[in-house]
Design an enzyme around this catalytic site. Structure first.
Site, short mmCIF file in Angstrom:
data_model
loop_
_atom_site.label_atom_id
_atom_site.label_comp_id
_atom_site.label_asym_id
_atom_site.label_seq_id
_atom_site.Cartn_x
_atom_site.Cartn_y
_atom_site.Cartn_z
N ARG A 192 -38.03 -16.44 8.63
CA ARG A 192 -37.40 -15.48 7.73
C ARG A 192 -37.47 -16.01 6.30
O ARG A 192 -37.17 -17.19 6.07
CB ARG A 192 -35.93 -15.26 8.11
CG ARG A 192 -35.76 -14.58 9.45
CD ARG A 192 -34.29 -14.39 9.75
NE ARG A 192 -34.10 -13.92 11.12
CZ ARG A 192 -32.95 -13.98 11.77
NH1 ARG A 192 -31.89 -14.49 11.18
NH2 ARG A 192 -32.85 -13.54 13.01
N ARG A 240 -31.01 -29.17 24.30
CA ARG A 240 -29.95 -28.82 23.36
C ARG A 240 -28.61 -29.32 23.89
O ARG A 240 -28.47 -29.65 25.07
CB ARG A 240 -29.89 -27.32 23.13
CG ARG A 240 -29.59 -26.48 24.37
CD ARG A 240 -29.64 -24.99 24.05
NE ARG A 240 -29.29 -24.17 25.20
CZ ARG A 240 -29.18 -22.84 25.17
NH1 ARG A 240 -29.40 -22.18 24.05
NH2 ARG A 240 -28.86 -22.15 26.26
N TYR A 249 -37.56 -11.99 32.74
CA TYR A 249 -36.44 -12.50 31.96
C TYR A 249 -35.78 -11.32 31.25
O TYR A 249 -36.44 -10.57 30.52
CB TYR A 249 -36.88 -13.54 30.93
CG TYR A 249 -35.70 -14.05 30.16
CD1 TYR A 249 -34.84 -14.99 30.74
CD2 TYR A 249 -35.38 -13.55 28.90
CE1 TYR A 249 -33.72 -15.43 30.06
CE2 TYR A 249 -34.26 -13.99 28.21
CZ TYR A 249 -33.44 -14.92 28.80
OH TYR A 249 -32.31 -15.35 28.14
#
Length: 376
Positions: A171, A273, A342
């Site tokens: 972005r 993570r 998914y």
């Protein structure tokens, strides 16, 4: 309803409200499937037992539906990542780019800069790596995508299809909200409470710790099966591939990492993570904290399947099972496992609502209810 997750609960509720008697069975001892939540007794933190689930959608009907059964609190998913000894913001945005390249570029300048880093010799990307190199260049790819992807999927990004990296993951503004969707939030009292309320109807009977065998299918007018597609047939032609997750749970007094999700992009760190669950409920205050280190690996026979692999070997076996399932009568395969795809939670609910309405229509017209209402 085989499975007391979102698919079984939503379809079951719809049909119960039409006057049907619905039995919901689940092999686990709780409802809500992998989005099951429960309060940690020591800290009071609402824990996402099978890993974090964040609700986000552009589907107004689905948003209204979940808010009928639970109050959704505002929540924006803002992910951080550690790479090369620094903390960066994800998805890659203007702040990430300026921090990484030690610059102060504006949007147009940064866009031109990233385009100059892209490998324009790649005209038709075939692999994940080629897709990333073509659109973000080697520096950002190796810092934020290569290691994490290799740990998540267990193979080199050169072996994964370009389709996994579907859109440009950059972005050129300072928006660090992970999702674009209009509606985003977290259920105030957890997903399990929401699913329990969906299932709370006089026409619904829930049987937990109960396994289903396809030999029992004839005992009901119709079976909606949200278990593994290959599992319906006892895996007799082989197992479809999944990635599974292992969680190393630990606690901390105070605030451990200051954010809900911290990614670790380097292969040298074995976990993908760390999630700190109290930050998924920012309207609550807790001194203690519950955290998960998350590890991804190939799913074994006794593991919980999370992510369908859907690579070459699985595609052939999938076509075999789908063709076999399509010959069935009296059973419809639904959800992530039943269709081997998914699915985000909002899509799961949308497909469940559509499936229930399709079944309602077949009863009115006398048509045969298909084995799949979406393409598996």
């Amino acid at each position: 309803m085989v499975g007391a997750g979102l698919s079984g609960a939503v379809i079951g509720r719809h049909l119960a409200m039409l006057g049907h008697k619905v039995t919901v069975v689940d092999a686990r001892g709780h409802v809500a499937g992998n989005c099951h939540t429960e309060r940690d007794p020591a800290t009071g933190v609402m824990v996402h037992v099978y890993g974090p689930h964040i609700f986000h959608t552009d589907d107004a009907e689905v948003w209204d539906y979940v808010n009928r059964f639970q109050t959704f609190m505002p929540y924006k998913n803002r992910v951080k990542t550690i790479s090369r000894g620094e903390v960066f913001s994800l998805p890659v945005n203007l702040h990430t780019i300026n921090q990484f390249f030690r610059a102060t570029m504006g949007p147009a300048e940064a866009k031109a800069f990233i385009e100059s880093k892209a490998d324009t010799s790649i005209t038709d990307p075939q692999t994940f790596e080629e897709q990333a190199l073509r659109f973000v260049g080697r520096d950002l790819y190796e810092a934020f995508f290569k290691g994490y992807t290799q740990k998540q999927w267990g193979v080199s990004p050169t072996e994964l299809p370009a389709s996994i990296l579907k859109r440009l993951p950059v972005r050129f503004n300072y928006d660090d909200n992970y999702f674009f969707h209009k509606f985003q939030g977290m259920p105030r009292d957890g997903y399990t409470d929401m699913v329990e309320k969906i299932l709370d109807h006089d026409g619904i009977t829930v049987q937990l710790n109960t396994r289903f065998d396809r030999a029992q299918a004839g005992e009901w007018d119709h079976v909606f099966y949200s278990g593994p597609l290959d599992g319906y047939y006892g895996y007799d032609r082989g197992r479809l591939g999944y990635r599974t997750l292992d969680f190393e749970r630990f606690t901390h007094q105070g605030d451990y990492q200051g954010t809900a999700v911290m990614n670790y992009g380097e292969v040298a760190v074995p976990w993908t993570r760390i999630t700190e669950h109290k930050h998924f409920s920012p309207w609550e205050t807790h001194e203690g904290s519950v955290l998960y280190r998350e590890f991804s690996r190939l799913c074994g026979p006794e593991d919980i399947p999370y992510y369908p692999i859907r690579l070459t070997a699985e595609q052939s076996l999938l076509r075999d099972y789908v063709a076999r399932a399509e010959t069935e009568t009296g059973v419809t395969f639904v959800g992530r496992l039943g269709t081997y795809r998914y699915l985000d939670m909002d899509v799961t609910i949308r497909e469940a609502l559509d499936c229930a309405r399709r079944f309602e229509a077949t009863l009115a017209t006398g048509e045969r209810m298909p084995a799949f209402t979406v393409k598996a």
